[in-house]
Enzyme design. Structure first.
Site, short mmCIF file in Angstrom:
data_model
loop_
_atom_site.label_atom_id
_atom_site.label_comp_id
_atom_site.label_asym_id
_atom_site.label_seq_id
_atom_site.Cartn_x
_atom_site.Cartn_y
_atom_site.Cartn_z
N ASP A 103 0.76 -1.15 -0.08
CA ASP A 103 -0.08 -0.01 -0.14
C ASP A 103 0.88 1.28 -0.09
O ASP A 103 1.84 1.42 0.70
CB ASP A 103 -0.70 0.10 1.38
CG ASP A 103 -1.75 -1.15 1.17
OD1 ASP A 103 -2.22 -1.68 0.14
OD2 ASP A 103 -2.38 -1.39 2.32
N HIS A 258 1.02 -7.86 0.22
CA HIS A 258 -0.27 -8.53 0.45
C HIS A 258 -0.99 -8.57 -0.87
O HIS A 258 -0.89 -8.01 -2.08
CB HIS A 258 -1.10 -8.02 1.49
CG HIS A 258 -1.15 -6.59 1.30
ND1 HIS A 258 -0.66 -5.41 1.55
CD2 HIS A 258 -2.87 -5.88 1.17
CE1 HIS A 258 -0.99 -4.48 1.26
NE2 HIS A 258 -2.34 -4.83 0.84
C1 SIN Z 1 -5.91 -4.23 0.50
O1 SIN Z 1 -5.28 -4.50 -0.68
O2 SIN Z 1 -5.60 -3.43 1.15
C2 SIN Z 1 -6.90 -5.10 0.80
C3 SIN Z 1 -6.70 -6.60 1.17
C4 SIN Z 1 -7.85 -7.25 1.44
O3 SIN Z 1 -9.00 -7.04 1.10
O4 SIN Z 1 -8.04 -8.58 1.73
#
Ligand code: SIN
Length: 286
Positions: A103, A258
Site C-alpha cells: 500500500d 499482500h
Molecule cells: C488491500 O489490498 O488493502 C485489501 C486487502 C484485502 O481486502 O484483503
C-alpha cells in the site's frame, strides 16, 4: 509497567503472528501495547480474531501506532473519511487489491501499515496472502543483493488509480475507487530499504506500483523486476489468512506484500481499512 496478558503465536515460518488475549474495543494498556507493537515488527503482520469494533474503536487502535494516512482513492465509510472501504458486491467481478502489492509505495513518504477489519465475509474464499520481503531479500544471491542494494526504483499511482489507469478501465468498479485527478504522485525509493525500526534489509519493489529502476527504461527494467516478482511470490515466503467477521490484520507495509484473493464471485465481501503514516525512507547507506 504491569505484565501483559497478550499472547503472540507465530502463524507461519515466513511471517505473521496471531495475537490473543487482547480486546481492541477497550483502551490498550501500555504493557499490552508494547507486546503488540513488538509482534508487529518481529512478524510483519499480526492477526486478531473476534474484534467487533465500532469505527471509533478501529480508529483508536490505529492511532496508537501513528496518525492516520487517508487514502485518496478508496471510497470512505460514510461519516468516517479516515476509513477506506474495501468492498466487492455479489454482482461485481473485480476486487480491490487483487495482486501482490504494498500500500502507498507511490507516496514520497509511504504508509507504515494498514489495519484491515473484516465486516462481512463470503462463506468461503476471500483470503488474503502476505509475503515477507525481508525473507525474500535474504534468500537472494550475494551478487544480486549487491546489485539491488545500489538501485532505486520509480513508483507511481497513475497507471492504477489515474483516469487512464487499471481501475478506470474496469466496467463494474462502481463508486468504489475515485478521485483519479489525485493520481499524480511518483516517488523514487531505494530498491532495498533498511527497515527504519528493525534494521532488517527488505526488498521494496512491487508489481502494482513500481514502474522501473531509476535511470533504466521500463523495457530494460522489466526482466529483472519480473524475476524478482516471481521469486518473491514463492510460497515459502508467504502465509494465507482466512477471515471471519471481526478478524483484524495489521501489516507492515515496509516489510510485506499482500494479495486479496478474488475467488468468491456471487458473494459480498466488505472490509474497513485504516492506513497509518510512515516516515521517509532513507537511502540504504544512511
Ligand atoms: C488491500 O489490498 O488493502 C485489501 C486487502 C484485502 O481486502 O484483503
Amino acid at each position: 509497567m504491569s505484565q501483559s496478558s497478550v499472547r503472540v503465536t507465530p502463524y507461519s515460518s515466513a511471517l505473521g503472528a496471531v495475537i490473543s488475549g487482547a480486546d481492541l474495543a477497550r483502551p490498550i494498556s501500555d504493557a499490552d501495547f508494547a507486546v503488540i507493537r513488538q509482534a508487529f515488527l518481529d512478524h510483519g503482520v499480526i492477526f486478531f480474531r473476534d474484534q467487533h469494533l465500532t469505527p471509533e474503536q478501529h480508529l483508536a487502535f490505529a492511532r496508537r501506532f501513528a496518525p492516520i494516512d487517508i487514502n485518496r482513492f478508496f471510497k470512505a465509510v460514510d461519516g468516517y473519511p479516515e476509513i477506506a472501504e474495501v468492498r466487492k458486491e455479489a454482482e461485481q467481478t473485480t476486487n480491490i487489491g487483487g495482486g501482490w502489492h504494498t500500500d502507498h509505495s507511490y507516496d514520497q513518504v509511504p504508509a507504515m501499515g494498514s489495519v484491515l477489519l473484516a465486516r462481512e465475509v463470503p462463506p468461503s474464499g476471500g483470503d488474503t496472502l502476505f509475503a515477507s520481503m525481508s525473507k525474500v531479500y535474504e534468500a537472494l544471491s550475494p551478487g544480486l543483493k549487491s546489485t539491488l542494494d545500489r538501485l532505486c526504483a520509480v513508483h507511481s499511482s497513475r497507471h492504477v488509480f489515474g483516469d487512464k489507469g487499471g481501475y478506470a478501465k474496469t466496467s463494474d468498479l462502481g463508486a468504489r475507487i475515485g478521485n483519479a485527478a489525485a493520481a499524480v504522485q511518483d516517488a523514487v525509493h531505494p530498491v532495498v530499504i533498511r527497515h527504519p525500526e528493525t534494521g532488517r534489509k527488505t526488498l521494496y519493489v512491487n508489481s502494482a506500483f513500481t514502474l522501473r529502476f531509476e535511470g533504466w527504461t521500463a523495457q530494460e527494467s522489466e526482466p529483472l523486476l519480473r524475476y524478482l516478482y516471481q521469486f518473491a511470490a514463492r510460497p515459502e515466503f508467504s502465509c494465507r489468512w482466512q477471515w471471519q467477521e471481526g478478524s483484524l490484520a495489521f501489516w507492515d507495509n515496509r516489510a510485506t506484500w499482500h494479495y486479496a484473493l478474488n475467488d468468491y464471485h456471487g458473494h459480498r465481501r466488505l472490509m474497513h481499512r485504516i492506513t497509518v503514516q510512515g516516515s521517509p525512507i532513507p537511502a540504504l547507506a544512511a
